[in-house]
Scaffold this active site. Structure first.
Site, PDB file in Angstrom:
ATOM      1  N   HIS A   1       0.791  -1.362   0.012  1.00  0.00           N
ATOM      2  CA  HIS A   1       0.208  -0.002  -0.139  1.00  0.00           C
ATOM      3  C   HIS A   1       0.712   1.274   0.081  1.00  0.00           C
ATOM      4  CE1 HIS A   1      -3.900   2.313   1.065  1.00  0.00           C
ATOM      5  NE2 HIS A   1      -2.657   3.107   1.886  1.00  0.00           N
ATOM      6  N   GLU A   2       1.713   1.414   0.936  1.00  0.00           N
ATOM      7  CA  GLU A   2       2.717   2.471   0.970  1.00  0.00           C
ATOM      8  C   GLU A   2       3.596   2.594  -0.055  1.00  0.00           C
ATOM      9  OE1 GLU A   2       1.777   4.684   3.072  1.00  0.00           O
ATOM     10  OE2 GLU A   2       0.397   3.365   4.557  1.00  0.00           O
TER      11      GLU A   2
ATOM     12  N   GLU B   1      -4.267   8.367  -2.675  1.00  0.00           N
ATOM     13  CA  GLU B   1      -4.883   7.185  -2.368  1.00  0.00           C
ATOM     14  C   GLU B   1      -5.171   6.156  -3.415  1.00  0.00           C
ATOM     15  OE1 GLU B   1      -5.494   4.589   1.002  1.00  0.00           O
ATOM     16  OE2 GLU B   1      -4.302   6.261   0.847  1.00  0.00           O
TER      17      GLU B   1
END
Length: 508
Positions: free
Chosen positions: A273-274, A303
């Site tokens: 995700h990061e 995001e």
């Protein structure tokens, strides 16, 4: 002499603000990863000083007139049309940032910075000890100052209080549109989640691989997948923090995750995700990195990039063809628990849970809708902060049918409000919607993209994102960038179709 003296002067000033922001980013990363607890007071002073310097640069008495002059210069300018387009967009973003900064006096900026530093440290202790009353006075001070900031900005932006804060994270974002999007999802999600749970119950149980899974092995696995995605370790690093995040500075991107020896999936997906966030930061337009137009276009698009990597790509059956053998080798896994199909079902398992960062793709929007409603009510004065735990629990009951057994797994779980990030939460689900649209359009534009994922080749996907999102910086609005890439602005229909396909195996 330059033909655009006012514009050139502004570029120099905003480059200075960018450098100060980079220093703040590294100090903030350090405070959440390696800083000793006894250094907190000194760090608060350092961050407050840098933020005041940045604010004073932005609010210099001649800044407004410089922007006016530069806009007149641009109107009379000729030359390369593409460069002028970027310069004009840069001026637009300069004015927007100046409005945000100029609305807030320096003493309020300093007071807010100090309150946030104290609140963040209090949150760490209160969360660990399940003690909301201990956090309450610190969080109340942050909220009070955020309301004052919202009031000052709303007057200049011509918005309500909540939208004035939202605009900081999602430029030109407005709660009226979010209300419509979230109402649509709130109507869709309960029945959909129940259908998914029923569908899962009719299948053989998912087999959870047995640990322990050594932290060093998890870290090496995460770093290997980061490299496969294209992360450049000469321009960033991976560390540990209480709450996973992506921060740092321009060209020096710092990622964090948190590990549990009994479960490798949470940390690994946190890393992925990061990494999506990091790839956006590392792909911004090189010629404009120190300027507002070179920044990522708001947190909804940011995001979307993390969710494209984590949710759309790395929880797909295509990616699991590549990852399953690596996971088996790394952890010594054997048997049915480590098959591609079982790992896919493990990574797409839906459960009603208390913790947002551990939530699955189907239930996650409910967590965001809850926080959005609560923070909007708190900013607008529709509820008192002391009532937050009860309101949180009631909202969880209504949206997900469960009630947290304690505040640590309820209203104390996120750092966003203690850190002053009010108006941020809705961008998570706005990002999920955008991610579905972008991935769907990439699939159409690059037909063999998913075949690449099955080989661990992220080049086609990242290349398309670089061309259609990363390299555009803030030259256009979120809806404008989405419309270029997908043919429409933010729209939940593709997102809902994606959820049905993945979790109900439905073809539409």
């Amino acid at each position: 002499m330059t033909a655009h003296p006012a514009y050139t002067a502004l570029e120099r000033r905003f480059a200075r603000v960018s450098a100060l922001g980079d220093a703040i980013g590294i100090l903030d990363w350090d405070s959440q990863t390696t800083m000793p607890a006894g250094a907190a007071a000194g760090r608060a002073e350092q961050l407050a000083t840098l933020r005041v310097l940045s604010h004073e640069t932005m609010t210099a008495p001649d800044m407004g007139e410089l922007i006016d002059q530069a806009e007149r210069e641009m109107q009379a300018a000729d030359g390369d049309a593409e460069i002028r387009h970027w310069q004009q967009a840069n001026l637009r973003e300069m004015r927007r940032q100046w409005i945000h900064a100029n609305a807030v006096p320096s003493d309020l900026v300093e007071a807010s910075s100090r309150a946030i530093s104290a609140s963040e440290m209090a949150w760490r202790t209160a969360r660990a000890e399940n003690d909301f009353p201990a956090l309450l006075p610190y969080l109340r001070e942050v909220l009070t100052l955020q309301r004052r900031i919202a009031e000052a900005k709303a007057d200049l932006l011509g918005t309500g209080l909540y939208d004035a804060l939202l605009d900081q994270y999602e430029p030109e974002g407005r709660s009226a549109k979010i209300d419509l999007l979230f109402a649509d999802l709130a109507e869709f999600l309960p029945g959909f989640i129940q259908s998914v749970l029923d569908h899962q119950a009719a299948q053989p149980p998912v087999i959870v691989p047995e640990g322990p899974f050594p932290v060093d092995t998890q870290r090496r696995m995460g770093e290997a997948l980061m490299k496969a995605i294209g992360f450049d370790f000469t321009r960033g690093r991976l560390d540990v923090s209480l709450h996973p995040f992506c921060g740092g500075a321009t060209g020096d991107v710092r990622l964090t995750t948190r590990y549990e020896e009994g479960d490798f999936t949470s940390a690994l997906m946190g890393v992925l995700h990061e990494t999506g966030h990091a790839m956006y930061e590392l792909g911004r337009p090189a010629a404009w990195l120190t300027q507002p137009v070179g920044a990522a276009r708001g947190m909804a698009l940011h995001e979307s990039q993390s969710l494209i990597v984590e949710m759309q790509a790395c929880r797909s059956p295509h990616f699991l063809r590549y990852a399953a053998p690596l996971l088996r080798e790394a952890f010594g896994g054997t048997g049915p628990a480590w098959t591609e199909e079982n790992l896919y079902r493990l990574y797409t398992r839906v459960e009603r849970g208390f913790i947002r960062v551990d939530a699955d793709e189907a239930t996650y929007p409910a967590h965001v809708i809850l926080r959005y409603r609560l923070e909007k009510a708190l900013i607008e004065g529709a509820m008192d902060l002391a009532d937050l735990p009860d309101a949180w629990n009631e909202g969880m009951r209504d949206l997900l049918g469960i009630v947290p057994p304690d505040d640590r797994r309820g209203c104390l779980q996120d750092i966003h409000w203690p850190s002053g990030a009010w108006g941020y939460f809705p961008t998570y689900t706005m990002g999920a919607i955008a991610a579905a649209q972008l991935f769907d359009s990439c699939r159409t534009a690059v037909p063999k993209m998913e075949e690449g994922l099955a080989r661990g080749d992220f080049g086609p996907l990242i290349g398309w994102l670089r061309a259609n999102v990363h390299s555009l910086g803030s030259v256009d609005t979120t809806d404008g960038i989405l419309a270029r890439a997908t043919g429409r602005g933010l729209d939940a229909e593709v997102y809902k179709r994606h959820l049905r396909r993945r979790y109900l195996r439905a073809e539409e």
